[in-house]
Design a protein around this motif. Structure first.
Motif, PDB file in Angstrom:
ATOM      1  N   TYR A 367     -15.027  63.578  49.668  1.00  0.00           N
ATOM      2  CA  TYR A 367     -15.146  65.012  49.961  1.00  0.00           C
ATOM      3  C   TYR A 367     -14.838  65.844  48.715  1.00  0.00           C
ATOM      4  CZ  TYR A 367     -15.256  63.918  54.977  1.00  0.00           C
ATOM      5  OH  TYR A 367     -15.604  63.450  56.215  1.00  0.00           O
ATOM      6  N   ALA A 368     -13.770  65.448  48.002  1.00  0.00           N
ATOM      7  CA  ALA A 368     -13.334  66.238  46.856  1.00  0.00           C
ATOM      8  C   ALA A 368     -14.352  66.205  45.720  1.00  0.00           C
ATOM      9  CB  ALA A 368     -11.974  65.732  46.361  1.00  0.00           C
ATOM     10  N   SER A 425      -5.895  62.812  39.828  1.00  0.00           N
ATOM     11  CA  SER A 425      -6.414  63.864  40.699  1.00  0.00           C
ATOM     12  C   SER A 425      -7.667  64.422  40.051  1.00  0.00           C
ATOM     13  CB  SER A 425      -5.379  64.971  40.904  1.00  0.00           C
ATOM     14  OG  SER A 425      -5.095  65.630  39.686  1.00  0.00           O
ATOM     15  N   PHE A 426      -8.526  65.038  40.836  1.00  0.00           N
ATOM     16  CA  PHE A 426      -9.722  65.681  40.294  1.00  0.00           C
ATOM     17  C   PHE A 426     -10.176  66.744  41.282  1.00  0.00           C
ATOM     18  CE2 PHE A 426     -10.929  61.697  42.376  1.00  0.00           C
ATOM     19  CZ  PHE A 426     -11.778  62.152  43.369  1.00  0.00           C
ATOM     20  N   THR A 488       2.664  62.293  48.299  1.00  0.00           N
ATOM     21  CA  THR A 488       1.415  61.781  48.834  1.00  0.00           C
ATOM     22  C   THR A 488       0.225  62.508  48.233  1.00  0.00           C
ATOM     23  OG1 THR A 488       0.148  61.369  50.869  1.00  0.00           O
ATOM     24  CG2 THR A 488       1.435  63.396  50.788  1.00  0.00           C
ATOM     25  N   TYR A 489      -0.900  61.820  48.205  1.00  0.00           N
ATOM     26  CA  TYR A 489      -2.157  62.490  47.934  1.00  0.00           C
ATOM     27  C   TYR A 489      -2.522  63.343  49.142  1.00  0.00           C
ATOM     28  CZ  TYR A 489      -3.175  59.648  43.802  1.00  0.00           C
ATOM     29  OH  TYR A 489      -3.134  59.065  42.566  1.00  0.00           O
ATOM     30  N   PHE A 497     -11.644  75.877  44.074  1.00  0.00           N
ATOM     31  CA  PHE A 497     -11.946  74.448  43.954  1.00  0.00           C
ATOM     32  C   PHE A 497     -11.545  73.690  45.212  1.00  0.00           C
ATOM     33  CE2 PHE A 497      -7.623  75.036  42.334  1.00  0.00           C
ATOM     34  CZ  PHE A 497      -6.920  74.078  43.039  1.00  0.00           C
ATOM     35  N   LEU A 498     -12.092  72.474  45.305  1.00  0.00           N
ATOM     36  CA  LEU A 498     -11.705  71.481  46.314  1.00  0.00           C
ATOM     37  C   LEU A 498     -11.241  70.251  45.553  1.00  0.00           C
ATOM     38  CD1 LEU A 498     -11.686  70.453  49.309  1.00  0.00           C
ATOM     39  CD2 LEU A 498     -14.014  69.638  48.882  1.00  0.00           C
ATOM     40  N   ALA A 499     -10.072  69.697  45.925  1.00  0.00           N
ATOM     41  CA  ALA A 499      -9.473  68.664  45.073  1.00  0.00           C
ATOM     42  C   ALA A 499      -8.838  67.536  45.859  1.00  0.00           C
ATOM     43  CB  ALA A 499      -8.411  69.299  44.171  1.00  0.00           C
TER      44      ALA A 499
END
Length: 516
Positions: A367-368, A425-426, A488-489, A497-499
């Protein structure tokens, strides 16, 4: 003389992403006469001659038809034997709005002459469907004429006495929003914006007695209706209806209900979609339930068995930067609390309780990276039974429309479920505005629900970032740093943004979600 009536009504029922239609039936017919020796036309339908000049109005009853009335100042146009349209004088109408006499000062007329009603147009061969319409009283369609109502007929008779039946040629919408959520019911409807995939307003040629297939000038794919702070009822009722005149045709409509919460000054929209063939002379009932924009009020620590405010719902804060006045007594702070997060330390363990249906960390990466995020700054949503309306959230592409989507591996080729990459992360930049109406079914919406922070600004359990950010847990236990098991992620977004975020903590209270 026959009363001009609108017979059976078409019903369209609509939700955020789906529409259902029933049969289309004729809106109405009106009878007229050109009286012998006086070159006058007598209409059945009208109003007291002393009232303020307006244009036709329509009284509509769902399921039982409707009646179209004439208003003071109404005029008609008749095509004479030489092919020239002449305008009548204003109709002399009775107090019941059921009869009227229209004088034709010029022209000679024969059997089969054409009669046009063109609303407020100064040309009998042109009709203007207004791009800006206004309604001051709920369930009142007296603005039909000034908004673009029109009709035509072929008169029969001889000498100076003619009879004809006028048929309406515009299409009409009856818009009926509702909600059982007190937050939406506290709002006022300030307007409705209708956006079409093609023209629905403008100046149309009407010389043939039918609206041209496209406007000849002032083309508009948008109609804005200004309303006078109408209430939002909690039941399906016509009493608070809004009306719009549109051009007939095959249209895909995006309907944006513009709301204002006068208590807090929050303004935004609730959006619905309707696709249909809108037939000339028909009125369409569009029923919109705002409850589809309602979400639960339950926020959980990661995979907790009970929501954070279980047993303390009366003290649950719902405004940014507010917290329970009882402080830490009402927010879980230790593993002895039944609302505490799942304490598992097993890497890649799956959630067993409240987070078990959330997407895995691998799925979050898809999704990200490929979710084509669209930030929607205006769509209103509300918790169920708590607070006021909020706005803001992200449209994310459904997994069925993300090529290669799989739960077995992350979008970068790393299995985040079992081998978290330290501090990885991105993010993907967000497009501003919701997806197009033709693509909206490929996306799902996550509200910017904020979160309750375990400790922030010197407070425990403080509400932060509602309408600003969204953060959503995974179903897998994937601490960013194994030595810090409460990290946690998470899926995280702002307007920009979406990350895949590595800055989450299981001690924060966040809403649960499901992969779509």
């Amino acid at each position: 003389m026959i009363m001009k009536k609108i017979f059976l009504i078409t019903t369209i029922a609509s939700t955020i992403f789906a529409v259902g239609c029933s049969n289309n039936n004729e809106v109405g017919q009106e009878d007229f006469h050109i009286q012998e020796n006086k070159n006058t036309i007598s209409f059945v339908g009208g109003i007291d001659n002393n009232q303020t000049a307006t244009r036709t109005s329509i009284t509509h009853t769902i399921g039982n038809g409707a009646i179209a009335y004439w208003s003071s100042g109404d005029k008609i146009w008749v095509k004479d034997n030489s092919g020239v349209f002449h305008q009548s004088s204003a109709g002399v109408l009775n107090t019941t709005k059921a009869k009227g006499l229209f004088n034709m000062p010029n022209g000679m007329y024969s059997n089969g002459c054409q009669v046009n009603y063109v609303g407020g147009s100064s040309d009998g061969t042109k009709v203007t469907i207004a791009a800006n319409q206004s309604q001051t009283v709920a369930n009142d369609f007296s603005h039909a004429g000034v908004s673009g109502d029109c009709g035509t007929a072929i008169a029969t008779g001889s000498g100076s006495s003619f009879v004809f039946t006028l048929q309406h040629k515009a299409a009409y919408l009856c818009l009926m929003p509702r909600s059982t959520n007190a937050a939406f019911m506290a709002c006022k409807l300030t307007g409705i914006k209708i956006i079409s995939n093609n023209a629905i307003a403008g100046v149309y040629d009407f010389s043939s007695g039918n609206l041209s297939t496209a406007p000849i000038s002032s083309t508009s794919n948008t109609i804005s209706l200004t309303t006078n702070n109408f209430s939002i009822p909690n039941i399906e009722t016509q009493s608070f209806a809004s009306y719009v005149v549109i051009a007939p045709g095959v249209h895909t409509l995006t309907i944006q209900y513009q709301l204002l919460d006068p208590n807090i000054g929050q303004a935004g929209t609730v959006t619905k979609y309707v696709s249909s063939t809108f037939v000339a002379g028909n009125i369409y009932d569009i029923k919109s339930n705002f409850d589809t924009n309602t979400i639960g009020r339950e926020y959980y620590l990661w995979d907790a068995k009970y929501d954070t405010w279980f047993g303390h719902t009366a003290d649950q804060p719902y405004k940014n930067d507010t917290y329970d006045t009882n402080g830490i007594n009402n927010y879980p702070v230790s593993s002895s609390d039944i609302r505490w997060y799942n304490p598992t330390t097993s890497m890649s363990a799956r959630a067993q309780n409240s987070s078990k249906d959330c997407p895995t960390t691998n799925e979050i990466t898809w999704y990200a990276k490929f979710g084509d995020p669209h930030w929607d700054a205006n769509e209103l949503w509300a918790w169920n039974g708590m607070g006021t309306v909020q706005k803001g959230g992200m449209w994310i592409k459904k997994k069925a429309y993300i090529s290669g989507f799989t739960a077995s591996i992350g979008a970068t080729g790393v299995d985040y479920n079992s081998n978290p990459v330290l501090q990885a992360s991105f993010s993907t930049p967000a497009i501003q505005g919701r997806p197009s109406s033709s693509d909206i079914n490929k996306y799902f919406f996550l509200p910017a629900e904020g979160r309750y922070r375990f400790f922030r600004d010197g407070k425990t359990g403080i509400m932060k970032d509602v309408g600003v950010t969204g953060t959503y847990f995974p179903s897998t236990n994937t601490p960013v740093v194994p030595s810090a098991p409460d990290g946690t992620y998470a899926l995280h977004f702002t307007k920009d943004f979406l990350a895949l975020s590595n800055g989450g903590t299981k001690k924060d209270a966040i809403m649960n979600w499901k992969a779509q």
